[in-house]
Design a protein around this motif. Structure first.
Motif, PDB file in Angstrom:
ATOM      1  N   THR A   1     -31.490 -29.655 -35.032  1.00 36.06           N
ATOM      2  CA  THR A   1     -32.069 -27.833 -35.643  1.00 36.06           C
ATOM      3  C   THR A   1     -33.137 -28.203 -35.219  1.00 36.06           C
ATOM      4  OG1 THR A   1     -33.071 -29.588 -38.331  1.00 36.06           O
ATOM      5  CG2 THR A   1     -30.839 -28.567 -37.608  1.00 36.06           C
ATOM      6  N   GLN A   2     -34.012 -27.018 -35.211  1.00 37.74           N
ATOM      7  CA  GLN A   2     -35.610 -26.257 -34.909  1.00 37.74           C
ATOM      8  C   GLN A   2     -36.460 -28.200 -35.448  1.00 37.74           C
ATOM      9  OE1 GLN A   2     -33.596 -24.927 -36.819  1.00 37.74           O
ATOM     10  NE2 GLN A   2     -35.327 -23.821 -38.591  1.00 37.74           N
TER      11      GLN A   2
ATOM     12  N   PHE B   1     -31.677 -23.206 -40.473  1.00 41.57           N
ATOM     13  CA  PHE B   1     -31.032 -24.167 -40.168  1.00 41.57           C
ATOM     14  C   PHE B   1     -30.642 -23.740 -38.470  1.00 41.57           C
ATOM     15  CE2 PHE B   1     -31.400 -25.634 -43.640  1.00 41.57           C
ATOM     16  CZ  PHE B   1     -32.318 -26.515 -43.806  1.00 41.57           C
ATOM     17  N   ASP B   2     -31.281 -23.534 -37.340  1.00 40.32           N
ATOM     18  CA  ASP B   2     -30.903 -23.053 -36.538  1.00 40.32           C
ATOM     19  C   ASP B   2     -30.854 -24.077 -35.324  1.00 40.32           C
ATOM     20  OD1 ASP B   2     -32.807 -20.337 -36.380  1.00 40.32           O
ATOM     21  OD2 ASP B   2     -34.568 -20.984 -35.168  1.00 40.32           O
ATOM     22  N   LEU B   3     -29.054 -23.489 -34.174  1.00 38.65           N
ATOM     23  CA  LEU B   3     -28.700 -24.695 -33.613  1.00 38.65           C
ATOM     24  C   LEU B   3     -29.616 -24.426 -32.173  1.00 38.65           C
ATOM     25  CD1 LEU B   3     -25.309 -25.376 -32.911  1.00 38.65           C
ATOM     26  CD2 LEU B   3     -26.253 -25.066 -31.066  1.00 38.65           C
TER      27      LEU B   3
END
Length: 84
Positions: free
Chosen positions: A19-20, A45-47
């Motif tokens: 995540t970031q 929650f970015d991949l």
């Protein structure tokens, strides 16, 4: 990473999804962002898909220089290894 690079010579790239929030941690070890999917894990929650080219560790290049992306053929890598 040096231990992985030398112990498992059949592998040339390590790919992770994070995540970031932990992206910076992996960047310190030379991982490079390949893809970002906003909200890819869950909302907020970015991949972040990251890769580490193990050939840099095999040739003894510092972690800082590992951030430079370089595509080589197998022949070019063998020539480089033989010249060291």
């Amino acid at each position: 990473m040096q231990r992985i690079a030398t112990a498992e010579p059949q592998f040339s790239i390590v790919t992770i999804e994070t995540t970031q929030y932990s992206r910076g941690f992996f960047e310190r070890f030379g991982f490079v962002v390949e893809r970002v999917v906003p909200g890819g894990f869950a909302p907020g929650f970015d991949l972040i898909e990251m890769e580490l080219d193990l050939s840099w560790y095999r040739f003894g290049v510092s972690r800082e220089k590992n951030r430079i992306r370089l595509k080589m053929t197998t022949v070019q890598m063998e020539e480089l290894q033989n010249s060291v």
